[in-house]
Design a protein around this motif. Structure first.
Motif: not given
Ligand code: ZN
Length: 421
Positions: A240-243, A251-255, A258-260
């Motif tokens: 859910i953290g990457h919705i 930017f997010c660590g998942c690549g 704007g992730c949660l």
């Molecule tokens: Zn993410």
């Protein structure tokens, strides 16, 4: 599963779920098994070292007095280990799921060699097992909780962005000679939020459905549908953290962007409040969640603003999940449990506004029972839950075949403890 095997599980479940005392006759009445069958199943469970007789409860005017039954307080135990971004934790529960030992060590794992991290975590588990051995408890299995995408079947950590791990062959690491699994038992690796969801014992009843959101530096979720954890095709569900909250957001660590997690993760909250961005989690290097809560309670405008922003983002995503799944309960765990006074009203307001069915059936949104200790606890409980669900399967396994652990004298040891490394 054979009928006998199913009935053995039914009888054990009946004893495990009993709110008060339960006798052989009660099992017969509650399961619709006849009296002699239920009695012989109970004898089998006693002989296997899973159930004990507590003695006579009431003396009826006629007939044999009923003997009250309970799960053993010594014998098979569940060991849970959590590797988080800035702490490792171990927890031991007995067959009834009661916590018999807990220990947390604060240390930052970022940039560390995964094998070193795992060795330290497993050693902590070993110390936990030694501490409860004098109470007659021995591990029946180990669950290891990891903050990231985990392929449980293959024992592979696919991606743990906050630890900087990807494509990690965890099963091979566990087999390395310097890592000694306590008791030589089986190890299961799973996502921390999945395990955290399993710590909510009161909610995990047959047929129940709920969304458990676990907030730390990252944000994960465990989705329980019809009483069972929904894992998805690869076991990666619940991220859910990457919705996406904002298409072109941070930017997010998942690549992605704007992730949660970039709005409602602990470091995002700190950044938005202008506080130290790399401070630790609630159990970790710095007890940061207490600082967040205290600043918010003092009316610090920057912190209340950051929590409002986090709660709005969380509510937005939770409402979307509700619109998709139509389930009746949302549980907020990890740091969200400790920040529930600030976050719950905002999340509820956002869900009431955005969930299409809210005028008719607003989902229950509540704080979790356990905070940051939930993943290790849930991992430990998942081990004993397997025994309750299939005692015959466990008895046929190498650990079950060793028979009851024969150390009768319970020792008042094993106190919960925390320390800083
Ligand atoms: Zn993410």
């Amino acid at each position: 599963m054979s009928l006998r095997r199913q009935n053995l599980a039914l009888a054990l479940r009946c004893i495990a779920d009993a709110k008060g005392s339960v006798s052989r006759a009660d099992i017969s009445a509650r399961t619709a098994l006849n009296k002699s069958t239920s009695s012989s199943l109970v004898d089998e469970l006693i002989a296997a070292g899973l159930v004990r007789e507590l003695g006579v409860t009431t003396r009826p005017a006629v007939g044999r007095p009923p003997t009250s039954l309970a799960l053993v307080a010594e014998g098979p135990a569940g060991l849970g280990i959590e590797v988080n971004v800035d702490y490792i934790a171990a927890c031991v529960v007995d067959l009834g799921g009661a916590v018999r030992y807990q220990h947390v060590v604060s240390q930052d794992q970022r940039g560390q060699n995964p094998q070193d991290v795992l060795r330290r975590a497993v050693n902590l588990g070993g110390a936990a097992v030694r501490a409860v051995a004098q109470s007659g408890l021995a591990p029946a299995g180990v669950g290891i909780a990891i903050p990231g995408l985990v392929d449980s079947a293959e024992g592979r950590v696919v991606l743990a962005p906050n630890l900087g791990w990807s494509d990690l062959d965890f099963a091979a690491l566990l087999g390395s000679p310097d890592i000694a699994i306590p008791g030589g038992v089986d190890v299961v690796v799973d996502n921390e939020a999945n395990y955290a969801a399993l710590s909510e014992r009161e909610l995990l009843i047959e047929g129940s459905s709920f969304l458990y959101v676990f907030g730390e530096i990252g944000v994960g979720a465990g989705l329980v549908l019809g009483g069972d954890l929904h894992r998805g095709r690869n076991g990666w569900s619940g991220e859910i953290g990457h919705i996406t909250v904002e298409r072109d957001g941070p930017f997010c660590g998942c690549g992605g962007r704007g992730c949660l997690e970039q709005y409602a993760g602990q470091e995002a909250i700190l950044r938005a409040a202008g506080a130290e961005a790399d401070a630790g989690t609630s159990l970790g290097v710095g007890p940061t969640v207490t600082m967040i809560r205290e600043r918010a309670e003092r009316g610090d405008r920057a912190m209340t603003g950051a929590l409002d922003r986090a709660g709005r983002a969380l509510g937005l995503v939770v409402a979307s999940v509700m619109n998709l799944l139509d389930i009746d309960r949302v549980v907020l765990g990890g740091i969200y449990k400790e920040l529930s006074r600030q976050l719950l009203p905002v999340v509820r307001e956002e869900v009431a506004y955005r969930y299409a069915g809210s005028r008719w059936a607003l989902p229950q949104i509540q704080a979790a029972v356990h905070g940051s200790e939930a993943p290790a606890l849930g991992a430990a409980r998942s081990v004993v839950r397997q025994i309750i669900d299939d005692p015959a399967g466990w008895l046929g396994s190498p650990t079950g075949a060793r028979g009851p652990v024969g150390l009768p004298a319970p020792a008042p040891s094993a106190q919960p403890a925390t320390s800083n490394a």
